[in-house]
Design a protein around this motif. Structure first.
Motif, PDB file in Angstrom:
ATOM      1  N   ILE A   1       0.830  -1.206   0.000  1.00 55.76           N
ATOM      2  CA  ILE A   1       0.000   0.000   0.000  1.00 55.76           C
ATOM      3  C   ILE A   1       0.865   1.257   0.000  1.00 55.76           C
ATOM      4  CG2 ILE A   1      -1.629   1.343   1.405  1.00 55.76           C
ATOM      5  CD1 ILE A   1      -2.976  -0.896  -0.084  1.00 55.76           C
ATOM      6  N   ALA A   2       1.996   1.223   0.700  1.00 55.10           N
ATOM      7  CA  ALA A   2       2.880   2.392   0.780  1.00 55.10           C
ATOM      8  C   ALA A   2       3.526   2.734  -0.556  1.00 55.10           C
ATOM      9  CB  ALA A   2       3.962   2.162   1.836  1.00 55.10           C
ATOM     10  N   LEU A   3       3.490   1.801  -1.500  1.00 54.31           N
ATOM     11  CA  LEU A   3       4.008   2.107  -2.833  1.00 54.31           C
ATOM     12  C   LEU A   3       3.139   3.122  -3.562  1.00 54.31           C
ATOM     13  CD1 LEU A   3       5.100  -1.370  -4.244  1.00 54.31           C
ATOM     14  CD2 LEU A   3       6.569   0.621  -3.935  1.00 54.31           C
ATOM     15  N   ALA A   4       1.849   3.146  -3.227  1.00 52.59           N
ATOM     16  CA  ALA A   4       0.916   3.984  -3.971  1.00 52.59           C
ATOM     17  C   ALA A   4       1.278   5.470  -3.934  1.00 52.59           C
ATOM     18  CB  ALA A   4      -0.511   3.751  -3.461  1.00 52.59           C
ATOM     19  N   PRO A   5       1.545   6.060  -2.755  1.00 52.54           N
ATOM     20  CA  PRO A   5       1.910   7.483  -2.767  1.00 52.54           C
ATOM     21  C   PRO A   5       3.184   7.779  -3.550  1.00 52.54           C
ATOM     22  CG  PRO A   5       1.290   6.781  -0.556  1.00 52.54           C
ATOM     23  CD  PRO A   5       1.411   5.546  -1.384  1.00 52.54           C
ATOM     24  N   ALA A   6       4.153   6.844  -3.503  1.00 49.97           N
ATOM     25  CA  ALA A   6       5.397   7.054  -4.247  1.00 49.97           C
ATOM     26  C   ALA A   6       5.128   7.043  -5.753  1.00 49.97           C
ATOM     27  CB  ALA A   6       6.410   5.976  -3.874  1.00 49.97           C
ATOM     28  N   LEU A   7       4.314   6.097  -6.214  1.00 48.91           N
ATOM     29  CA  LEU A   7       3.959   6.054  -7.633  1.00 48.91           C
ATOM     30  C   LEU A   7       3.160   7.287  -8.030  1.00 48.91           C
ATOM     31  CD1 LEU A   7       2.944   2.279  -7.925  1.00 48.91           C
ATOM     32  CD2 LEU A   7       5.005   3.358  -8.857  1.00 48.91           C
ATOM     33  N   ALA A   8       2.254   7.705  -7.133  1.00 52.92           N
ATOM     34  CA  ALA A   8       1.427   8.878  -7.416  1.00 52.92           C
ATOM     35  C   ALA A   8       2.263  10.143  -7.528  1.00 52.92           C
ATOM     36  CB  ALA A   8       0.370   9.038  -6.321  1.00 52.92           C
ATOM     37  N   ALA A   9       3.329  10.220  -6.706  1.00 54.74           N
ATOM     38  CA  ALA A   9       4.200  11.398  -6.737  1.00 54.74           C
ATOM     39  C   ALA A   9       4.950  11.510  -8.065  1.00 54.74           C
ATOM     40  CB  ALA A   9       5.199  11.349  -5.584  1.00 54.74           C
ATOM     41  N   LEU A  10       5.111  10.386  -8.773  1.00 51.97           N
ATOM     42  CA  LEU A  10       5.717  10.414 -10.104  1.00 51.97           C
ATOM     43  C   LEU A  10       4.662  10.687 -11.180  1.00 51.97           C
ATOM     44  CD1 LEU A  10       8.120   7.335  -9.878  1.00 51.97           C
ATOM     45  CD2 LEU A  10       8.747   9.743  -9.785  1.00 51.97           C
ATOM     46  N   LEU A  11       3.516   9.998 -11.087  1.00 46.25           N
ATOM     47  CA  LEU A  11       2.503  10.074 -12.136  1.00 46.25           C
ATOM     48  C   LEU A  11       1.792  11.426 -12.160  1.00 46.25           C
ATOM     49  CD1 LEU A  11       0.665   8.810 -14.307  1.00 46.25           C
ATOM     50  CD2 LEU A  11      -0.734   7.863 -12.452  1.00 46.25           C
ATOM     51  N   GLY A  12       1.352  11.909 -11.002  1.00 44.66           N
ATOM     52  CA  GLY A  12       0.534  13.117 -10.962  1.00 44.66           C
ATOM     53  C   GLY A  12       1.232  14.347 -11.521  1.00 44.66           C
ATOM     54  N   PRO A  13       2.410  14.727 -10.995  1.00 48.75           N
ATOM     55  CA  PRO A  13       3.090  15.901 -11.544  1.00 48.75           C
ATOM     56  C   PRO A  13       3.507  15.743 -13.003  1.00 48.75           C
ATOM     57  CG  PRO A  13       3.928  15.371  -9.365  1.00 48.75           C
ATOM     58  CD  PRO A  13       3.057  14.216  -9.778  1.00 48.75           C
ATOM     59  N   LEU A  14       3.891  14.509 -13.395  1.00 50.50           N
ATOM     60  CA  LEU A  14       4.272  14.285 -14.789  1.00 50.50           C
ATOM     61  C   LEU A  14       3.085  14.533 -15.712  1.00 50.50           C
ATOM     62  CD1 LEU A  14       6.414  13.325 -16.804  1.00 50.50           C
ATOM     63  CD2 LEU A  14       5.616  10.980 -16.413  1.00 50.50           C
ATOM     64  N   LEU A  15       1.905  13.994 -15.347  1.00 48.00           N
ATOM     65  CA  LEU A  15       0.704  14.198 -16.162  1.00 48.00           C
ATOM     66  C   LEU A  15       0.323  15.667 -16.202  1.00 48.00           C
ATOM     67  CD1 LEU A  15      -1.778  13.109 -17.706  1.00 48.00           C
ATOM     68  CD2 LEU A  15      -2.890  12.762 -15.488  1.00 48.00           C
ATOM     69  N   ALA A  16       0.283  16.299 -15.030  1.00 50.90           N
ATOM     70  CA  ALA A  16      -0.129  17.704 -14.977  1.00 50.90           C
ATOM     71  C   ALA A  16       0.838  18.592 -15.750  1.00 50.90           C
ATOM     72  CB  ALA A  16      -0.222  18.159 -13.517  1.00 50.90           C
ATOM     73  N   GLY A  17       2.144  18.389 -15.539  1.00 49.98           N
ATOM     74  CA  GLY A  17       3.128  19.227 -16.216  1.00 49.98           C
ATOM     75  C   GLY A  17       3.077  19.081 -17.723  1.00 49.98           C
ATOM     76  N   THR A  18       2.926  17.846 -18.207  1.00 53.75           N
ATOM     77  CA  THR A  18       2.862  17.608 -19.646  1.00 53.75           C
ATOM     78  C   THR A  18       1.634  18.271 -20.258  1.00 53.75           C
ATOM     79  OG1 THR A  18       4.016  15.497 -19.371  1.00 53.75           O
ATOM     80  CG2 THR A  18       2.804  15.833 -21.435  1.00 53.75           C
ATOM     81  N   LEU A  19       0.477  18.118 -19.594  1.00 48.67           N
ATOM     82  CA  LEU A  19      -0.755  18.706 -20.122  1.00 48.67           C
ATOM     83  C   LEU A  19      -0.715  20.231 -20.068  1.00 48.67           C
ATOM     84  CD1 LEU A  19      -3.449  16.280 -18.634  1.00 48.67           C
ATOM     85  CD2 LEU A  19      -2.627  16.412 -20.994  1.00 48.67           C
ATOM     86  N   ILE A  20      -0.126  20.792 -19.020  1.00 45.46           N
ATOM     87  CA  ILE A  20      -0.019  22.252 -18.927  1.00 45.46           C
ATOM     88  C   ILE A  20       0.837  22.791 -20.069  1.00 45.46           C
ATOM     89  CG2 ILE A  20       0.975  24.143 -17.582  1.00 45.46           C
ATOM     90  CD1 ILE A  20       0.132  22.564 -15.047  1.00 45.46           C
ATOM     91  N   ASP A  21       1.973  22.149 -20.323  1.00 48.80           N
ATOM     92  CA  ASP A  21       2.893  22.632 -21.357  1.00 48.80           C
ATOM     93  C   ASP A  21       2.279  22.546 -22.749  1.00 48.80           C
ATOM     94  OD1 ASP A  21       4.858  23.315 -19.579  1.00 48.80           O
ATOM     95  OD2 ASP A  21       5.993  21.460 -19.799  1.00 48.80           O
ATOM     96  N   HIS A  22       1.487  21.500 -23.006  1.00 49.14           N
ATOM     97  CA  HIS A  22       0.982  21.281 -24.364  1.00 49.14           C
ATOM     98  C   HIS A  22      -0.429  21.800 -24.595  1.00 49.14           C
ATOM     99  CE1 HIS A  22       4.355  18.385 -24.285  1.00 49.14           C
ATOM    100  NE2 HIS A  22       4.388  18.575 -25.584  1.00 49.14           N
ATOM    101  N   PHE A  23      -1.266  21.833 -23.528  1.00 46.03           N
ATOM    102  CA  PHE A  23      -2.673  22.178 -23.746  1.00 46.03           C
ATOM    103  C   PHE A  23      -3.209  23.250 -22.800  1.00 46.03           C
ATOM    104  CE2 PHE A  23      -2.061  17.676 -24.891  1.00 46.03           C
ATOM    105  CZ  PHE A  23      -2.377  17.729 -26.235  1.00 46.03           C
ATOM    106  N   GLY A  24      -2.458  23.613 -21.780  1.00 47.55           N
ATOM    107  CA  GLY A  24      -2.922  24.646 -20.867  1.00 47.55           C
ATOM    108  C   GLY A  24      -3.502  24.077 -19.579  1.00 47.55           C
ATOM    109  N   PHE A  25      -3.808  24.984 -18.653  1.00 48.06           N
ATOM    110  CA  PHE A  25      -4.238  24.579 -17.312  1.00 48.06           C
ATOM    111  C   PHE A  25      -5.610  23.914 -17.313  1.00 48.06           C
ATOM    112  CE2 PHE A  25      -0.929  27.632 -16.323  1.00 48.06           C
ATOM    113  CZ  PHE A  25      -0.326  27.064 -15.221  1.00 48.06           C
TER     114      PHE A  25
END
Length: 382
Positions: A133-157
């Motif tokens: 279960i403790a793996l989930a926050p670590a994976l989320a810390a990689l996935l969430g900012p990566l997804l948000a940053g990529t979408l912000i750069d290419h498509f906006g907020f």
């Protein structure tokens, strides 16, 4: 059991990745609107305010209703937060979005951890489950900012918030893989006996909350003081990023390893030993000049702190009544989020007045005390 445990992990990844993505998108959006750093601090504080204020209610709801109903509420909160972020890009709207995304992740974590404990047959099993279960926050810390940053750069907020909205939807979809728990009616006299005040008076519980707070504070100190110390040592931003990456990789690695060796771990000594190792790392950090040495310390810290969270959760379930595990988890969550709201300001004041090295040494002394408390806790429940 494996399918249900995988569903719990996916559910928490969805809720926490939404939170972590919002923690990138919301402050960037606030800055784009022309607000100052103080406004960023306010909006970042909003991520912790709902879990801090309503954690006890969420824990009691999980004790009464099991997994599915609380997680649906959690997903609805996160989804609402991302929708508001997309449709109301004002300061007030972004504060609301931050509060709702934080509340969704916090509420979901309590229900998920409580349910995960039901899959364990003994202490070794519980340590194994909580490591997964403790793996989930670590994976989320990689996935969430990566997804948000990529979408912000290419498509906006706006599109970034829409993309983040898909994550709690995934959390909702996987709930069907978790077996329904038969609701347990708790007698009023039993509930009164185990009120929040009585839980805090239980042997070992307050001590465990203190240890948990120390661990949370040590995460915050490391994240706050390491960049300051690195700048004092003349390290570049990329070098500091590599040091932090060493910590993250080691933390994830130990959580992957523990499930396979849980039967052979000295569980009585795991929590005190990990705290003592963390104490040693914090004491050594300010004495180091080399980036490689600091990366080595960061990796050791990742191993120690990566092992501590499953050990704390295992111990918490051992020292509290089964029918009040949700409430106990809520108290733990509330203490963490209250710390997140106030400790960065205190760290800033200490760091500005006496330097980053003093922060590390103060934390080392505190962790040494925590290790002794953990030994007493283990001896009392041996």
């Amino acid at each position: 059991m494996r399918g249900a445990l995988f569903a719990l992990i996916v559910c928490q990844v969805g809720l926490h990745a939404c939170l972590q993505g919002a923690r990138l998108a919301v402050p960037l959006s606030v800055l784009r609107m022309g607000h100052d750093a103080w406004s960023v601090g306010v909006v970042m504080m909003m991520f912790a305010i709902i879990p801090a204020l309503f954690a006890i209610s969420a824990g009691r709801l999980a004790d009464r209703r099991g997994y599915h109903f609380p997680v649906r509420i959690a997903a609805a909160l996160s989804l609402s937060g991302t929708v508001i972020g997309a449709l109301m890009p004002s300061f007030a709207g972004l504060c609301t979005a931050a509060a709702l995304c934080g509340g969704g992740a916090g509420f979901g974590m309590i229900a998920i951890q409580r349910t995960a404990s039901r899959f364990a047959r003994n202490d070794a099993d519980r340590l194994r489950v909580f490591s997964w279960i403790a793996l989930a926050p670590a994976l989320a810390a990689l996935l969430g900012p990566l997804l948000a940053g990529t979408l912000i750069d290419h498509f906006g907020f706006r599109i970034a918030f829409v993309g983040l909205a898909m994550l709690p939807v995934i959390s909702l979809l996987v709930t069907c893989a978790v077996p329904h728990e038969v609701p347990v009616a708790i007698d009023a006299s039993v509930r009164k006996k185990y009120s929040v005040r009585e839980l805090l008076r239980m042997p070992g519980f307050a001590r465990l909350l203190f240890i948990n707070w120390l661990v949370s504070a040590s995460w915050d100190v490391h994240g706050f003081a390491l960049p300051v110390l690195g700048v004092e040592r003349g390290l570049s931003a990329s070098t500091l990023g590599a040091v932090l990456a060493a910590y993250a990789v080691a933390s994830m690695a130990v959580r992957l390893v523990i499930p396979f060796i849980a039967e052979h771990l000295p569980r009585r000594h795991l929590l005190p030993g990990a705290l003592a190792l963390t104490c040693l790392v914090f004491a050594l950090y300010p004495l180091l000049e080399s980036a490689w040495a600091m990366a080595g310390c960061a990796a050791v810290l990742g191993i120690a702190l990566g092992a501590i969270q499953p050990a704390i959760l295992t111990t918490l379930h051992n020292v509290t009544p089964r029918q009040h595990h949700g409430e106990a988890l809520a108290l733990r969550s509330m203490s963490v989020h209250l710390s997140m709201m106030g400790m960065p300001l205190i760290f800033g004041l200490i760091g500005a007045s006496v330097g980053a090295a003093a922060l590390f040494w103060v934390m080392a002394v505190s962790l040494g005390i925590g290790s002794l408390e953990a030994r007493r806790l283990a001896a009392a429940h041996d």
